[in-house]
Scaffold this active site. Structure first.
Site, PDB file in Angstrom:
ATOM      1  N   ALA A  66     -36.803  -0.616  38.415  1.00 38.67           N
ATOM      2  CA  ALA A  66     -36.844   0.133  37.164  1.00 38.67           C
ATOM      3  C   ALA A  66     -36.169   1.481  37.375  1.00 38.67           C
ATOM      4  O   ALA A  66     -35.974   1.927  38.516  1.00 38.67           O
ATOM      5  CB  ALA A  66     -38.294   0.334  36.717  1.00 38.67           C
ATOM      6  N   GLY A 112     -38.883  -4.028  39.454  1.00 43.62           N
ATOM      7  CA  GLY A 112     -38.628  -4.713  38.189  1.00 43.62           C
ATOM      8  C   GLY A 112     -37.548  -5.768  38.286  1.00 43.62           C
ATOM      9  O   GLY A 112     -37.528  -6.716  37.499  1.00 43.62           O
ATOM     10  N   GLU A 115     -39.319  -8.776  39.556  1.00 43.73           N
ATOM     11  CA  GLU A 115     -40.153  -9.239  38.450  1.00 43.73           C
ATOM     12  C   GLU A 115     -39.321  -9.967  37.395  1.00 43.73           C
ATOM     13  O   GLU A 115     -39.767 -10.967  36.819  1.00 43.73           O
ATOM     14  CB  GLU A 115     -40.906  -8.050  37.840  1.00 43.73           C
ATOM     15  CG  GLU A 115     -41.980  -7.516  38.779  1.00 43.73           C
ATOM     16  CD  GLU A 115     -42.610  -6.228  38.282  1.00 43.73           C
ATOM     17  OE1 GLU A 115     -43.842  -6.187  38.149  1.00 43.73           O
ATOM     18  OE2 GLU A 115     -41.865  -5.247  38.052  1.00 43.73           O
ATOM     19  N   GLU A 135     -43.415  -0.719  44.788  1.00 40.53           N
ATOM     20  CA  GLU A 135     -44.047   0.250  43.879  1.00 40.53           C
ATOM     21  C   GLU A 135     -45.087   1.151  44.546  1.00 40.53           C
ATOM     22  O   GLU A 135     -45.264   2.306  44.152  1.00 40.53           O
ATOM     23  CB  GLU A 135     -44.678  -0.484  42.687  1.00 40.53           C
ATOM     24  CG  GLU A 135     -43.690  -0.970  41.636  1.00 40.53           C
ATOM     25  CD  GLU A 135     -43.078  -2.322  41.952  1.00 40.53           C
ATOM     26  OE1 GLU A 135     -42.399  -2.885  41.080  1.00 40.53           O
ATOM     27  OE2 GLU A 135     -43.296  -2.827  43.087  1.00 40.53           O
TER      28      GLU A 135
END
Length: 260
Positions: A66, A112, A115, A135
């Site tokens: 992200a 992300g 993911e 993270e």
């Protein structure tokens, strides 16, 4: 529709979505997620599209995570909204889509990015790919479904190890873990994804959608996946594709499915 952060084009029955922020290692900012939502919903509703392949621009990264700069200064309510919007508008849309989605993972798939790949139904990785959920190094946990989908794919123990150490795994390790379906040389990545997708596209579209729903319900909270399978199996009997498939089998010819 023209996009600023992704490239979207349809060739034949395959719709290609490329995260196009190569200078940022294709990091997912909010604008990119919004464009992904639009591109995905358009592709899923387009009768001319049979399946979707998602990849990243360049050779260094699928999606390196992200865009962390957008997280600075956010509070609890903002964090909840970021995770909810991302999951409901992009990642769950992919996982629950009515058409097959393949991730062609080129290079880094972190946070992300991993993911996003895990939300896809099938993952093909280039041999230089590295994957992880880092993270906790930021004082966070995965927020786009990572804790759930990684556990489903590799098991509780390995998922916790990857998440808590924040270590990356190589493409070869990901294959051994069941995190990816295939590993190929970089130049063979899209051709392999296309090979698999083209084989899938010879199958009955309504049956493919039914299979996705049934498999997804294996992990759905409060849902009996066996009941879903029975219901989806039964519904197939009411389709023209079922009649065509049986007729083709009995007549020893190739079926011509129309998604009806």
């Amino acid at each position: 529709m023209e996009f600023e952060n992704i490239l979207a084009q349809t060739k034949g029955r395959i719709h290609y979505i490329t995260i196009n922020r190569e200078s940022k290692l294709n990091a997912l900012n909010q604008a990119t997620l919004a464009e992904l939502h639009t591109a995905l919903t358009q592709a899923f509703s387009n009768n001319n599209v049979g399946g979707i392949i998602i990849t990243g621009a360049g050779t260094k990264a699928f999606v390196a995570g992200a865009d962390i700069s957008e997280f600075a200064g956010k509070d609890v309510d903002s964090g909840r909204r970021i995770a909810y919007d991302g999951q409901s508008r992009v990642f769950d849309v992919i996982a629950g889509g009515n058409k097959p989605v393949i991730a062609a993972v080129n290079g880094f798939a972190l946070g992300g990015g991993l993911e996003l790949a895990m939300a896809c139904h099938i993952r093909i990785a280039s041999d230089n790919a590295k994957m992880g959920l880092p993270e906790v190094t930021l004082g966070l946990i995965p927020g786009y479904g990572g804790t759930q989908r990684l556990t489903q794919l590799v098991g509780r123990g390995k998922a916790l190890e990857m998440i808590m150490t924040a270590d990356m795994v190589t493409a070869a390790e990901a294959l051994q873990l069941g995190l990816v379906n295939h590993v190929v040389f970089q130049d063979d990545l899209l051709p392999k994804a296309e090979e698999i997708m083209n084989k899938i596209l010879t199958r009955a579209p309504l049956a493919l959608a039914a299979a996705i729903r049934a498999v997804n319900d294996a992990h759905a909270d409060g849902v009996n996946g066996f009941d879903t399978e029975i219901e989806e199996f039964a519904r197939c009997f009411g389709t023209k594709d079922f009649k065509e498939g049986v007729s083709a089998f009995l007549e020893k010819r190739k079926a011509e499915f129309k998604g009806e």
